[in-house]
Motif scaffolding. Structure first.
Motif, mmCIF file in Angstrom:
data_model
loop_
_atom_site.group_PDB
_atom_site.id
_atom_site.type_symbol
_atom_site.label_atom_id
_atom_site.label_comp_id
_atom_site.label_asym_id
_atom_site.label_seq_id
_atom_site.Cartn_x
_atom_site.Cartn_y
_atom_site.Cartn_z
ATOM 1 N N LEU A 194 0.825 -1.220 0.000
ATOM 2 C CA LEU A 194 0.000 0.000 0.000
ATOM 3 C C LEU A 194 0.858 1.269 0.000
ATOM 4 O O LEU A 194 0.357 2.361 -0.256
ATOM 5 C CB LEU A 194 -0.889 0.033 1.257
ATOM 6 N N THR A 195 2.128 1.129 0.334
ATOM 7 C CA THR A 195 2.944 2.324 0.598
ATOM 8 C C THR A 195 4.059 2.517 -0.423
ATOM 9 O O THR A 195 4.386 3.653 -0.785
ATOM 10 C CB THR A 195 3.539 2.218 2.025
ATOM 11 N N VAL A 219 -9.172 -1.112 -0.709
ATOM 12 C CA VAL A 219 -9.428 -0.633 0.665
ATOM 13 C C VAL A 219 -10.709 0.207 0.661
ATOM 14 O O VAL A 219 -11.580 0.060 1.516
ATOM 15 C CB VAL A 219 -8.230 0.200 1.190
ATOM 16 N N ILE A 267 -5.194 -5.957 7.013
ATOM 17 C CA ILE A 267 -3.865 -5.496 6.597
ATOM 18 C C ILE A 267 -2.844 -6.153 7.525
ATOM 19 O O ILE A 267 -3.065 -6.230 8.742
ATOM 20 C CB ILE A 267 -3.753 -3.963 6.719
ATOM 21 N N ALA A 309 -4.682 -1.523 -4.910
ATOM 22 C CA ALA A 309 -4.772 -1.886 -3.487
ATOM 23 C C ALA A 309 -5.601 -0.843 -2.734
ATOM 24 O O ALA A 309 -6.480 -1.182 -1.933
ATOM 25 C CB ALA A 309 -3.373 -2.012 -2.894
ATOM 26 N N TRP A 310 -5.348 0.432 -3.012
ATOM 27 C CA TRP A 310 -6.118 1.488 -2.328
ATOM 28 C C TRP A 310 -7.582 1.476 -2.762
ATOM 29 O O TRP A 310 -8.484 1.720 -1.946
ATOM 30 C CB TRP A 310 -5.487 2.867 -2.538
ATOM 31 N N HIS A 355 -1.143 7.382 6.490
ATOM 32 C CA HIS A 355 -2.094 7.253 5.369
ATOM 33 C C HIS A 355 -3.450 7.864 5.757
ATOM 34 O O HIS A 355 -4.115 8.481 4.921
ATOM 35 C CB HIS A 355 -2.279 5.781 4.977
ATOM 36 N N ARG A 379 -0.385 -0.597 -6.698
ATOM 37 C CA ARG A 379 -0.635 0.140 -5.453
ATOM 38 C C ARG A 379 -1.984 0.864 -5.533
ATOM 39 O O ARG A 379 -2.759 0.855 -4.569
ATOM 40 C CB ARG A 379 0.496 1.133 -5.172
#
Ligand code: DOR
Length: 453
Positions: free
Chosen positions: A260-261, A293, A301, A289-290, A337, A286
Protein backbone atom coordinates in the motif's frame (compact mmCIF):
# COMPACT_ATOMS: atom_id res chain seq x y z
CA UNK A 1 -11.80 -0.63 46.87
CA UNK A 2 -11.60 0.88 43.39
CA UNK A 3 -14.43 -0.24 41.12
CA UNK A 4 -12.21 -0.19 38.05
CA UNK A 5 -8.53 -0.81 37.42
CA UNK A 6 -8.43 1.77 34.65
CA UNK A 7 -10.54 4.58 33.24
CA UNK A 8 -9.61 6.28 29.96
CA UNK A 9 -11.02 9.80 30.11
CA UNK A 10 -11.81 12.41 27.46
CA UNK A 11 -10.57 10.50 24.41
CA UNK A 12 -12.29 10.20 21.05
CA UNK A 13 -13.16 6.53 20.85
CA UNK A 14 -13.34 4.68 17.56
CA UNK A 15 -16.41 2.54 18.24
CA UNK A 16 -17.78 -0.01 15.75
CA UNK A 17 -20.68 2.37 15.10
CA UNK A 18 -18.67 5.57 14.77
CA UNK A 19 -16.47 8.06 16.61
CA UNK A 20 -17.64 9.09 20.07
CA UNK A 21 -16.27 11.28 22.84
CA UNK A 22 -16.74 8.89 25.71
CA UNK A 23 -14.83 7.49 28.66
CA UNK A 24 -13.96 3.79 28.85
CA UNK A 25 -13.86 1.84 32.11
CA UNK A 26 -11.90 -1.38 32.57
CA UNK A 27 -12.41 -4.13 35.11
CA UNK A 28 -10.66 -7.53 35.19
CA UNK A 29 -8.92 -6.77 31.93
CA UNK A 30 -12.18 -6.26 30.05
CA UNK A 31 -14.14 -3.24 28.94
CA UNK A 32 -16.66 -2.71 31.76
CA UNK A 33 -18.50 0.20 30.17
CA UNK A 34 -18.54 3.24 27.89
CA UNK A 35 -19.99 6.58 29.02
CA UNK A 36 -19.11 9.10 31.72
CA UNK A 37 -17.03 7.80 34.62
CA UNK A 38 -16.32 11.10 36.42
CA UNK A 39 -17.29 9.78 39.83
CA UNK A 40 -15.81 6.31 39.42
CA UNK A 41 -13.11 5.06 41.77
CA UNK A 42 -10.30 3.74 39.61
CA UNK A 43 -6.76 2.50 40.31
CA UNK A 44 -5.52 4.46 37.30
CA UNK A 45 -7.05 7.26 35.25
CA UNK A 46 -5.46 8.20 31.94
CA UNK A 47 -6.38 11.52 30.41
CA UNK A 48 -6.79 11.01 26.66
CA UNK A 49 -7.68 14.61 25.81
CA UNK A 50 -6.74 15.25 22.18
CA UNK A 51 -6.14 11.55 21.52
CA UNK A 52 -8.06 8.86 19.62
CA UNK A 53 -8.70 5.54 21.33
CA UNK A 54 -8.79 2.66 18.84
CA UNK A 55 -9.72 -0.94 19.58
CA UNK A 56 -6.45 -2.85 20.15
CA UNK A 57 -4.79 -3.18 16.77
CA UNK A 58 -3.67 -6.62 15.60
CA UNK A 59 -0.92 -7.53 13.14
CA UNK A 60 -1.99 -10.89 11.69
CA UNK A 61 1.24 -11.47 9.77
CA UNK A 62 4.46 -11.47 11.81
CA UNK A 63 7.54 -13.66 11.46
CA UNK A 64 8.88 -13.43 15.02
CA UNK A 65 11.63 -15.92 14.04
CA UNK A 66 11.78 -17.65 17.41
CA UNK A 67 13.33 -20.21 17.58
CA UNK A 68 15.85 -18.90 15.10
CA UNK A 69 18.65 -16.39 15.28
CA UNK A 70 18.48 -14.09 18.34
CA UNK A 71 20.71 -11.62 16.51
CA UNK A 72 17.84 -11.11 14.04
CA UNK A 73 14.69 -11.28 16.24
CA UNK A 74 13.17 -13.04 19.26
CA UNK A 75 9.71 -13.35 20.73
CA UNK A 76 10.68 -10.70 23.27
CA UNK A 77 12.02 -8.20 20.75
CA UNK A 78 9.23 -8.78 18.21
CA UNK A 79 6.57 -8.13 20.85
CA UNK A 80 8.53 -5.18 22.25
CA UNK A 81 8.54 -3.71 18.73
CA UNK A 82 4.83 -4.47 18.43
CA UNK A 83 3.83 -2.54 21.57
CA UNK A 84 6.23 0.33 20.81
CA UNK A 85 4.43 0.54 17.48
CA UNK A 86 0.93 0.47 19.02
CA UNK A 87 -0.06 -3.18 18.46
CA UNK A 88 -1.89 -5.19 21.13
CA UNK A 89 -1.70 -8.61 19.45
CA UNK A 90 0.32 -10.33 16.76
CA UNK A 91 -0.18 -13.63 14.91
CA UNK A 92 3.16 -15.38 14.58
CA UNK A 93 4.22 -17.25 11.43
CA UNK A 94 5.50 -20.83 11.66
CA UNK A 95 8.58 -20.77 9.37
CA UNK A 96 10.94 -20.62 12.31
CA UNK A 97 14.08 -22.76 12.69
CA UNK A 98 12.88 -25.44 13.29
CA UNK A 99 9.39 -24.69 11.89
CA UNK A 100 6.25 -25.05 14.04
CA UNK A 101 4.80 -28.37 12.89
CA UNK A 102 3.60 -30.18 16.01
CA UNK A 103 1.83 -29.86 19.36
CA UNK A 104 4.95 -30.25 21.50
CA UNK A 105 6.66 -27.26 19.90
CA UNK A 106 3.45 -25.23 20.12
CA UNK A 107 3.14 -26.02 23.84
CA UNK A 108 6.75 -25.06 24.45
CA UNK A 109 6.29 -21.75 22.69
CA UNK A 110 3.01 -20.94 24.40
CA UNK A 111 4.55 -21.55 27.81
CA UNK A 112 7.12 -18.83 27.17
CA UNK A 113 4.63 -15.99 26.68
CA UNK A 114 4.09 -14.82 30.28
CA UNK A 115 7.83 -14.27 30.72
CA UNK A 116 8.76 -13.02 27.26
CA UNK A 117 5.84 -11.48 25.37
CA UNK A 118 4.78 -7.84 25.70
CA UNK A 119 1.56 -8.35 23.75
CA UNK A 120 -0.86 -11.20 23.07
CA UNK A 121 0.01 -13.78 20.42
CA UNK A 122 -1.82 -16.22 18.16
CA UNK A 123 0.19 -18.98 16.49
CA UNK A 124 0.14 -20.30 12.95
CA UNK A 125 1.14 -23.91 12.47
CA UNK A 126 2.68 -24.84 9.14
CA UNK A 127 1.28 -27.34 6.71
CA UNK A 128 4.39 -29.19 5.58
CA UNK A 129 4.94 -32.27 3.49
CA UNK A 130 5.79 -34.15 6.67
CA UNK A 131 2.64 -33.30 8.67
CA UNK A 132 -0.22 -33.16 6.13
CA UNK A 133 -2.02 -35.99 7.92
CA UNK A 134 -2.04 -34.24 11.31
CA UNK A 135 -3.40 -30.81 10.34
CA UNK A 136 -6.96 -31.41 11.56
CA UNK A 137 -5.66 -32.06 15.08
CA UNK A 138 -3.20 -29.19 14.94
CA UNK A 139 -5.81 -26.59 14.00
CA UNK A 140 -7.85 -27.57 17.08
CA UNK A 141 -5.03 -26.73 19.47
CA UNK A 142 -5.75 -23.72 21.64
CA UNK A 143 -4.33 -20.45 20.36
CA UNK A 144 -3.73 -21.63 16.80
CA UNK A 145 -4.92 -18.79 14.58
CA UNK A 146 -4.70 -20.88 11.41
CA UNK A 147 -2.80 -23.44 9.41
CA UNK A 148 -0.46 -21.69 6.97
CA UNK A 149 0.51 -23.37 3.72
CA UNK A 150 3.37 -22.09 1.57
CA UNK A 151 2.40 -23.04 -2.00
CA UNK A 152 5.24 -20.69 -2.94
CA UNK A 153 7.92 -18.66 -1.23
CA UNK A 154 9.42 -21.51 0.81
CA UNK A 155 11.78 -24.43 0.42
CA UNK A 156 12.09 -28.08 1.45
CA UNK A 157 9.47 -29.56 3.78
CA UNK A 158 7.60 -26.24 4.08
CA UNK A 159 6.97 -25.93 0.33
CA UNK A 160 3.69 -27.69 -0.54
CA UNK A 161 3.09 -26.79 -4.15
CA UNK A 162 1.37 -29.64 -5.96
CA UNK A 163 -2.42 -29.76 -6.28
CA UNK A 164 -2.77 -33.22 -4.72
CA UNK A 165 -0.93 -32.22 -1.54
CA UNK A 166 -2.74 -28.88 -1.28
CA UNK A 167 -6.07 -30.66 -1.67
CA UNK A 168 -5.06 -33.15 1.01
CA UNK A 169 -4.21 -30.29 3.36
CA UNK A 170 -7.54 -28.61 2.61
CA UNK A 171 -9.43 -31.85 3.33
CA UNK A 172 -7.64 -32.15 6.68
CA UNK A 173 -9.54 -29.65 8.83
CA UNK A 174 -12.38 -27.17 8.65
CA UNK A 175 -11.14 -23.77 9.81
CA UNK A 176 -10.14 -20.98 7.45
CA UNK A 177 -6.71 -21.87 6.09
CA UNK A 178 -4.07 -19.34 5.09
CA UNK A 179 -1.98 -19.40 1.92
CA UNK A 180 1.15 -17.96 0.46
CA UNK A 181 -0.30 -18.46 -3.00
CA UNK A 182 2.50 -17.58 -5.45
CA UNK A 183 2.89 -20.36 -8.05
CA UNK A 184 6.33 -21.77 -7.26
CA UNK A 185 6.44 -23.84 -10.47
CA UNK A 186 6.32 -20.67 -12.56
CA UNK A 187 8.71 -18.87 -10.19
CA UNK A 188 11.35 -21.59 -10.60
CA UNK A 189 10.80 -21.96 -14.38
CA UNK A 190 11.55 -18.27 -14.86
CA UNK A 191 14.44 -17.96 -12.45
CA UNK A 192 17.26 -18.61 -14.96
CA UNK A 193 15.95 -15.97 -17.43
CA UNK A 194 16.36 -13.16 -14.91
CA UNK A 195 20.06 -13.04 -14.23
CA UNK A 196 21.05 -9.98 -16.26
CA UNK A 197 20.04 -6.35 -15.75
CA UNK A 198 19.19 -4.29 -12.68
CA UNK A 199 19.10 -7.10 -10.12
CA UNK A 200 16.57 -5.70 -7.72
CA UNK A 201 14.13 -4.38 -10.30
CA UNK A 202 14.25 -7.83 -11.87
CA UNK A 203 12.75 -9.25 -8.69
CA UNK A 204 9.24 -8.06 -9.59
CA UNK A 205 9.67 -9.01 -13.26
CA UNK A 206 10.76 -12.50 -12.34
CA UNK A 207 7.94 -13.10 -9.82
CA UNK A 208 5.44 -11.44 -12.16
CA UNK A 209 1.69 -10.83 -12.02
CA UNK A 210 1.07 -14.23 -13.55
CA UNK A 211 3.01 -16.00 -10.75
CA UNK A 212 0.66 -14.38 -8.25
CA UNK A 213 -2.60 -14.69 -10.19
CA UNK A 214 -2.03 -18.26 -11.33
CA UNK A 215 -1.24 -19.34 -7.77
CA UNK A 216 -4.26 -17.57 -6.27
CA UNK A 217 -6.61 -19.02 -8.93
CA UNK A 218 -5.29 -22.54 -8.26
CA UNK A 219 -5.79 -22.25 -4.49
CA UNK A 220 -9.30 -20.80 -4.86
CA UNK A 221 -10.29 -23.59 -7.28
CA UNK A 222 -9.05 -26.26 -4.84
CA UNK A 223 -10.79 -24.58 -1.90
CA UNK A 224 -14.07 -24.46 -3.86
CA UNK A 225 -13.69 -28.14 -4.78
CA UNK A 226 -13.25 -29.07 -1.12
CA UNK A 227 -15.62 -26.42 0.28
CA UNK A 228 -13.16 -25.04 2.82
CA UNK A 229 -12.76 -21.30 3.57
CA UNK A 230 -9.37 -19.81 2.81
CA UNK A 231 -7.48 -16.58 3.40
CA UNK A 232 -5.10 -15.33 0.71
CA UNK A 233 -2.15 -13.65 2.37
CA UNK A 234 -0.32 -10.66 0.90
CA UNK A 235 -2.35 -10.16 -2.28
CA UNK A 236 -0.07 -8.03 -4.45
CA UNK A 237 -1.66 -7.50 -7.86
CA UNK A 238 -4.60 -5.60 -9.34
CA UNK A 239 -5.55 -8.79 -11.20
CA UNK A 240 -5.85 -10.91 -8.03
CA UNK A 241 -7.89 -8.20 -6.30
CA UNK A 242 -10.36 -8.11 -9.19
CA UNK A 243 -10.57 -11.91 -9.19
CA UNK A 244 -10.94 -12.21 -5.40
CA UNK A 245 -13.76 -9.66 -5.27
CA UNK A 246 -15.81 -12.42 -6.92
CA UNK A 247 -14.77 -15.06 -4.37
CA UNK A 248 -16.38 -13.80 -1.16
CA UNK A 249 -18.05 -17.21 -0.73
CA UNK A 250 -14.72 -18.89 -0.03
CA UNK A 251 -11.84 -16.41 0.27
CA UNK A 252 -10.84 -13.48 2.44
CA UNK A 253 -8.05 -11.07 1.52
CA UNK A 254 -4.97 -9.61 3.19
CA UNK A 255 -3.00 -6.62 1.87
CA UNK A 256 0.39 -5.57 3.18
CA UNK A 257 1.49 -2.15 4.37
CA UNK A 258 4.44 -2.29 1.94
CA UNK A 259 2.18 -2.96 -1.05
CA UNK A 260 0.00 0.00 0.00
CA UNK A 261 2.94 2.32 0.60
CA UNK A 262 5.81 1.54 -1.78
CA UNK A 263 6.18 1.14 -5.54
CA UNK A 264 9.00 -0.33 -7.63
CA UNK A 265 11.11 2.83 -7.19
CA UNK A 266 11.95 1.16 -3.85
CA UNK A 267 14.56 -1.00 -5.62
CA UNK A 268 16.56 2.06 -6.75
CA UNK A 269 16.37 3.56 -3.28
CA UNK A 270 16.87 0.50 -1.08
CA UNK A 271 18.32 -2.30 -3.24
CA UNK A 272 18.09 -5.56 -1.33
CA UNK A 273 16.21 -3.83 1.50
CA UNK A 274 13.24 -3.58 -0.89
CA UNK A 275 13.18 -7.29 -1.75
CA UNK A 276 10.24 -9.30 -0.43
CA UNK A 277 7.84 -11.98 -1.69
CA UNK A 278 5.45 -11.34 -3.29
CA UNK A 279 7.37 -8.34 -4.62
CA UNK A 280 6.63 -4.66 -4.31
CA UNK A 281 5.19 -3.76 -7.72
CA UNK A 282 4.30 -0.77 -9.92
CA UNK A 283 2.04 2.18 -9.15
CA UNK A 284 -0.84 0.47 -10.98
CA UNK A 285 -0.96 -2.29 -8.35
CA UNK A 286 -0.63 0.14 -5.45
CA UNK A 287 -3.58 2.14 -6.84
CA UNK A 288 -5.61 -1.06 -7.11
CA UNK A 289 -4.77 -1.89 -3.49
CA UNK A 290 -6.12 1.49 -2.33
CA UNK A 291 -9.23 1.07 -4.49
CA UNK A 292 -9.82 -2.28 -2.76
CA UNK A 293 -9.43 -0.63 0.67
CA UNK A 294 -11.99 1.96 -0.41
CA UNK A 295 -14.50 -0.51 -1.86
CA UNK A 296 -14.32 -2.86 1.13
CA UNK A 297 -13.09 -5.97 -0.68
CA UNK A 298 -10.03 -6.22 1.58
CA UNK A 299 -10.48 -7.83 5.00
CA UNK A 300 -7.21 -7.23 6.83
CA UNK A 301 -3.86 -5.50 6.60
CA UNK A 302 -0.67 -7.19 7.75
CA UNK A 303 2.94 -6.11 8.01
CA UNK A 304 4.53 -9.42 6.95
CA UNK A 305 7.28 -8.44 9.39
CA UNK A 306 10.13 -10.65 8.12
CA UNK A 307 13.42 -9.61 9.69
CA UNK A 308 16.73 -10.77 8.21
CA UNK A 309 20.35 -9.99 9.11
CA UNK A 310 21.86 -7.12 7.14
CA UNK A 311 24.39 -9.53 5.60
CA UNK A 312 21.53 -11.63 4.20
CA UNK A 313 19.78 -8.54 2.76
CA UNK A 314 23.04 -7.43 1.15
CA UNK A 315 23.78 -10.76 -0.57
CA UNK A 316 23.80 -10.34 -4.35
CA UNK A 317 20.39 -10.82 -5.95
CA UNK A 318 18.75 -13.34 -6.54
CA UNK A 319 20.19 -14.75 -3.30
CA UNK A 320 19.18 -11.62 -1.34
CA UNK A 321 17.02 -12.75 1.58
CA UNK A 322 13.39 -11.79 0.86
CA UNK A 323 11.45 -10.06 3.61
CA UNK A 324 11.20 -6.68 5.34
CA UNK A 325 10.72 -5.66 8.95
CA UNK A 326 7.38 -3.97 9.68
CA UNK A 327 5.70 -4.88 12.96
CA UNK A 328 6.86 -1.69 14.69
CA UNK A 329 6.24 0.70 11.79
CA UNK A 330 2.84 -0.61 10.67
CA UNK A 331 0.64 1.62 12.83
CA UNK A 332 2.64 4.85 12.28
CA UNK A 333 2.64 4.27 8.50
CA UNK A 334 -1.08 3.52 8.43
CA UNK A 335 -1.83 6.57 10.62
CA UNK A 336 0.15 8.64 8.13
CA UNK A 337 -2.09 7.25 5.37
CA UNK A 338 -5.10 8.31 7.49
CA UNK A 339 -3.61 11.81 7.81
CA UNK A 340 -3.15 11.94 4.04
CA UNK A 341 -6.86 11.14 3.62
CA UNK A 342 -6.40 7.67 2.09
CA UNK A 343 -8.65 5.95 4.66
CA UNK A 344 -10.55 6.87 7.81
CA UNK A 345 -9.70 5.86 11.37
CA UNK A 346 -12.88 3.76 11.35
CA UNK A 347 -11.72 1.85 8.27
CA UNK A 348 -8.31 1.42 9.90
CA UNK A 349 -9.96 -0.11 12.97
CA UNK A 350 -11.99 -2.35 10.66
CA UNK A 351 -8.89 -3.56 8.78
CA UNK A 352 -6.57 -3.87 11.76
CA UNK A 353 -8.83 -4.97 14.62
CA UNK A 354 -12.35 -6.09 13.65
CA UNK A 355 -11.06 -7.63 10.40
CA UNK A 356 -8.48 -9.98 11.92
CA UNK A 357 -10.93 -10.90 14.71
CA UNK A 358 -13.57 -11.82 12.10
CA UNK A 359 -11.31 -13.64 9.64
CA UNK A 360 -9.45 -15.74 12.23
CA UNK A 361 -12.32 -16.01 14.75
CA UNK A 362 -11.28 -14.15 17.90
CA UNK A 363 -14.41 -13.78 20.03
CA UNK A 364 -12.76 -11.58 22.66
CA UNK A 365 -11.02 -8.91 20.58
CA UNK A 366 -11.66 -6.61 17.62
CA UNK A 367 -14.24 -4.21 19.04
CA UNK A 368 -14.19 -1.32 21.44
CA UNK A 369 -17.37 -2.46 23.21
CA UNK A 370 -18.44 -3.69 26.63
CA UNK A 371 -17.29 -7.22 27.49
CA UNK A 372 -14.37 -7.32 25.07
CA UNK A 373 -10.72 -7.41 26.11
CA UNK A 374 -9.52 -3.99 27.24
CA UNK A 375 -7.02 -3.68 24.39
CA UNK A 376 -6.49 -0.11 23.18
CA UNK A 377 -4.19 1.59 20.71
CA UNK A 378 -4.18 5.25 21.74
CA UNK A 379 -2.94 7.60 19.04
CA UNK A 380 -2.14 11.26 18.57
CA UNK A 381 -3.11 12.28 15.05
CA UNK A 382 -1.28 15.61 15.32
CA UNK A 383 2.05 14.12 16.40
CA UNK A 384 4.72 14.31 13.67
CA UNK A 385 7.70 12.02 13.89
CA UNK A 386 10.37 10.49 11.68
CA UNK A 387 10.86 6.70 11.65
CA UNK A 388 14.53 5.84 12.15
CA UNK A 389 16.56 2.64 12.22
CA UNK A 390 17.70 3.50 15.76
CA UNK A 391 14.08 3.17 16.99
CA UNK A 392 13.69 -0.41 15.77
CA UNK A 393 13.59 -3.04 18.55
CA UNK A 394 14.44 -5.97 16.27
CA UNK A 395 18.13 -6.84 16.81
CA UNK A 396 18.68 -6.81 13.02
CA UNK A 397 18.20 -3.06 13.43
CA UNK A 398 16.76 -1.79 10.14
CA UNK A 399 13.46 -0.73 8.59
CA UNK A 400 12.65 0.03 4.95
CA UNK A 401 10.93 3.16 6.32
CA UNK A 402 14.09 4.73 7.81
CA UNK A 403 13.73 8.49 7.26
CA UNK A 404 9.96 8.33 6.58
CA UNK A 405 8.03 11.19 8.21
CA UNK A 406 4.69 10.29 9.74
CA UNK A 407 1.79 12.46 10.84
CA UNK A 408 -0.04 10.46 13.50
CA UNK A 409 1.73 8.30 16.07
CA UNK A 410 0.79 5.66 18.70
CA UNK A 411 1.22 7.19 22.16
CA UNK A 412 -0.03 4.31 24.33
CA UNK A 413 -0.61 0.58 24.02
CA UNK A 414 -2.98 -1.02 26.54
CA UNK A 415 -3.22 -4.83 26.62
CA UNK A 416 -6.10 -6.27 28.69
CA UNK A 417 -6.16 -3.16 30.86
CA UNK A 418 -2.39 -2.85 31.39
CA UNK A 419 -0.65 0.12 29.83
CA UNK A 420 2.45 -1.57 28.37
CA UNK A 421 3.76 1.37 26.30
CA UNK A 422 3.52 5.07 26.96
CA UNK A 423 5.42 7.68 24.94
CA UNK A 424 8.04 5.29 23.65
CA UNK A 425 8.64 3.62 26.99
CA UNK A 426 7.81 -0.05 27.48
CA UNK A 427 6.28 -0.40 30.96
CA UNK A 428 6.19 -3.13 33.59
CA UNK A 429 7.07 -6.71 32.80
CA UNK A 430 6.04 -8.95 29.91
CA UNK A 431 2.43 -10.08 30.39
CA UNK A 432 1.43 -11.39 26.96
CA UNK A 433 -1.05 -14.21 26.69
CA UNK A 434 -2.00 -16.60 23.91
CA UNK A 435 -5.03 -15.39 21.95
CA UNK A 436 -8.12 -17.66 22.07
CA UNK A 437 -9.72 -18.65 18.73
CA UNK A 438 -13.14 -20.04 17.87
CA UNK A 439 -13.05 -23.61 16.64
CA UNK A 440 -10.16 -24.65 18.87
CA UNK A 441 -12.40 -26.23 21.44
CA UNK A 442 -11.45 -23.95 24.28
CA UNK A 443 -13.85 -22.03 26.49
CA UNK A 444 -13.34 -18.37 25.62
CA UNK A 445 -14.73 -17.20 29.02
CA UNK A 446 -11.52 -18.37 30.68
CA UNK A 447 -9.44 -16.37 28.29
CA UNK A 448 -11.19 -13.01 28.23
CA UNK A 449 -9.55 -10.04 29.92
CA UNK A 450 -7.32 -10.86 32.87
CA UNK A 451 -9.18 -14.12 33.48
CA UNK A 452 -9.74 -13.02 37.07
CA UNK A 453 -13.55 -12.95 37.09
O1 DOR B 1 9.39 -11.90 1.73
C1 DOR B 1 9.02 -12.82 2.44
N1 DOR B 1 9.70 -13.19 3.54
N2 DOR B 1 7.91 -13.49 2.10
C2 DOR B 1 7.53 -14.61 2.75
O2 DOR B 1 6.51 -15.15 2.43
C3 DOR B 1 8.36 -15.18 3.83
C4 DOR B 1 9.16 -14.11 4.46
C5 DOR B 1 10.24 -14.63 5.39
O3 DOR B 1 9.95 -15.49 6.21
O4 DOR B 1 11.36 -14.16 5.31
Amino acid sequence: MPEYELVLKNGTCVLPWGLSNTDVAVRDGRIAGLGSFDAARAEQVIDCTGLHVLPGLIDPHVHARDPGDPLVETLETATRGAVLGGLCSIFDMPNTAPPLLNVADLDAKRARLPAEAWCDIGFYVAAAQSNLGTLAELEKQSNVCAVKLFAGGAKGDLLVQDDASIEMALRNGVRRMCFHAEDEYRVQERRAQYSEGDPHRLHAEWRDVECALLGTRRIVALARKVGRPIHILHVSTAEELEFLAGCRDIATVELLVNHLTQTDEVYDRLGGYGVMNPPIRSQRHRDAAWAAVANGSVDVIGSDHAPHARAAKERPWPDTAAGLTGVQTMVPIMLDHVSAGRLSLSRLADLMSAGPARVYGVPTKGRLATGYDADFTIVDMSHRRRIENAWIAAPCGWTPFDGHDCTGWPRMTVVRGRCVMRDDEVLGTPSGRPVPFLGTGQVPKDQVGSGRS
